[in-house]
Motif scaffolding. Structure first.
Motif, PDB file in Angstrom:
ATOM      1  N   SER A   1       0.724  -1.199  -0.075  1.00 43.35           N
ATOM      2  CA  SER A   1       0.068  -0.064  -0.020  1.00 43.35           C
ATOM      3  C   SER A   1       0.750   1.185  -0.041  1.00 43.35           C
ATOM      4  N   GLY A   2       0.641   2.283  -0.836  1.00 44.17           N
ATOM      5  CA  GLY A   2       1.272   3.507  -1.007  1.00 44.17           C
ATOM      6  C   GLY A   2       2.615   3.386  -1.781  1.00 44.17           C
TER       7      GLY A   2
ATOM      8  N   ASP B   1      -0.247  12.225  -6.344  1.00 45.42           N
ATOM      9  CA  ASP B   1       0.635  11.294  -5.731  1.00 45.42           C
ATOM     10  C   ASP B   1       1.979  11.688  -5.548  1.00 45.42           C
TER      11      ASP B   1
ATOM     12  N   ASN C   1       5.568   8.146 -13.315  1.00 50.96           N
ATOM     13  CA  ASN C   1       5.223   9.624 -13.100  1.00 50.96           C
ATOM     14  C   ASN C   1       4.825  10.147 -14.537  1.00 50.96           C
TER      15      ASN C   1
ATOM     16  N   TYR D   1       3.205   2.515  -5.000  1.00 46.09           N
ATOM     17  CA  TYR D   1       2.997   2.785  -6.318  1.00 46.09           C
ATOM     18  C   TYR D   1       1.767   3.300  -6.838  1.00 46.09           C
ATOM     19  N   HIS D   2       1.477   4.353  -7.444  1.00 42.58           N
ATOM     20  CA  HIS D   2       0.304   4.672  -8.154  1.00 42.58           C
ATOM     21  C   HIS D   2       0.213   4.069  -9.524  1.00 42.58           C
ATOM     22  N   TRP D   3      -0.742   4.467 -10.109  1.00 42.71           N
ATOM     23  CA  TRP D   3      -1.357   3.784 -11.256  1.00 42.71           C
ATOM     24  C   TRP D   3      -0.203   3.910 -12.658  1.00 42.71           C
TER      25      TRP D   3
END
Length: 296
Positions: free
Chosen positions: A3-4, A188, A226, A6-8
């Motif tokens: 959790s936390g 993010d 990113n 990586y973002h999409w």
């Protein structure tokens, strides 16, 4: 997934490249706490690269310098940086504004160690503080070893601003063996990372377009992730032997090729060239041993 971690954006790149399982394992190294080893490392560093967006939304990477101890951990999730960027730096206002999302990287050429700390600016009496949200170390791959030679504190300031690279700036980019890149995914956060290679690994395609290969790394793909979410980026090219810095802000995209290689293309939108105060001059490099086998 942790959790936390990586973002999409990174998740999409990890899936595309086929390293999702490895990335999940490596992602366990991303924490929020600053341990004793990390705190000691930060306290020894004479410089810190910080990435953020300015008031106009442009993303930049800036170099901060000071005597060892100017960056110090004051708690398990808080770092204080004494002072700030030099006069005229494009992030001067952003780094004086609590709530600014920042990414930072401390890289020690003497030991080829590096540490990244991303978070949000908080108020402090002097300089600025960062409330940490992501803290992690990276391997020494592609870092050139250098030794400090001389500290110089005169003749600082912005030399030139523009929206394209001059011939002299193009030569500096072509001769670079190191640069730093700041990227963002807005909600993010912001990340600052390092890229290293033999001189010439950054191609100057025109006064407003650069390109560089994406070498095999730790499988996180935070930078490319990113850029998948938001193309804005800031580049910082330090001249280790003179103390000059070249800062570029623009937009980047990555070409994923059929042979598995990757090439990042960067479009220059704004340029700031300066000479840094309190600059530490470094020796010529001992190139990373990994550069003899840079699989892409």
């Amino acid at each position: 997934m942790i959790s936390g971690a990586y973002h999409w954006g990174p998740l999409a790149v990890q899936e595309q490249v086929g390293v999702r399982d490895l990335a999940e394992h490596v992602g366990r190294s991303i924490g929020t706490g600053i341990g004793d080893v990390a705190a000691a490392f930060l306290g020894l560093q004479p410089h810190l690269v910080v990435g953020a967006a300015d008031g106009a939304g442009r993303v930049w990477a800036s170099l901060l310098t000071g005597p060892p101890g100017f960056v110090r951990a004051t708690g398990p999730d808080r770092v204080v940086v004494a002072g700030g960027p030099p006069e005229g730096d494009p992030l001067a206002e952003a780094l004086a504004t609590p709530g600014t999302r920042v990414g930072s990287i401390a890289l020690d050429p003497r030991t080829r160690r590096r540490m990244r700390l991303n978070g949000t600016l908080a108020e402090t009496r002097r300089g600025f503080a960062v409330e940490a949200e992501q803290v992690f170390a990276n391997c020494p791959k592609y870092i050139q070893r250098r030794q400090p030679l001389q500290l110089i504190g005169q003749g600082a300031g912005v030399v030139r601003r523009g929206d394209a690279l001059t011939p002299g700036q193009q030569r500096s980019v072509r001769g670079a063996d190191t640069f730093f890149i700041a990227t963002t995914a807005e909600a993010d956060g912001v990340d600052a990372s390092h890229r290293g290679g033999l001189p010439g690994f950054v191609e100057v395609l025109s006064p407003v377009e650069l390109a560089w290969p994406d070498y095999a790394g730790n499988a996180m793909f935070l930078t490319l992730g990113n850029l998948t979410a938001d193309p804005r980026a800031g580049l910082l090219f330090p001249d280790w032997e003179s103390g000059a810095v070249l800062q570029l802000s623009g937009r980047a995209r990555t070409d994923f090729r059929a042979d598995g290689s990757r090439l990042t293309r960067f479009r220059v939108e704004s340029v700031v060239e300066g000479v840094h105060p309190g600059r530490l001059l470094w020796s010529t490099p001992e190139y990373s041993p990994h550069l003899g086998r840079t699989t892409r």
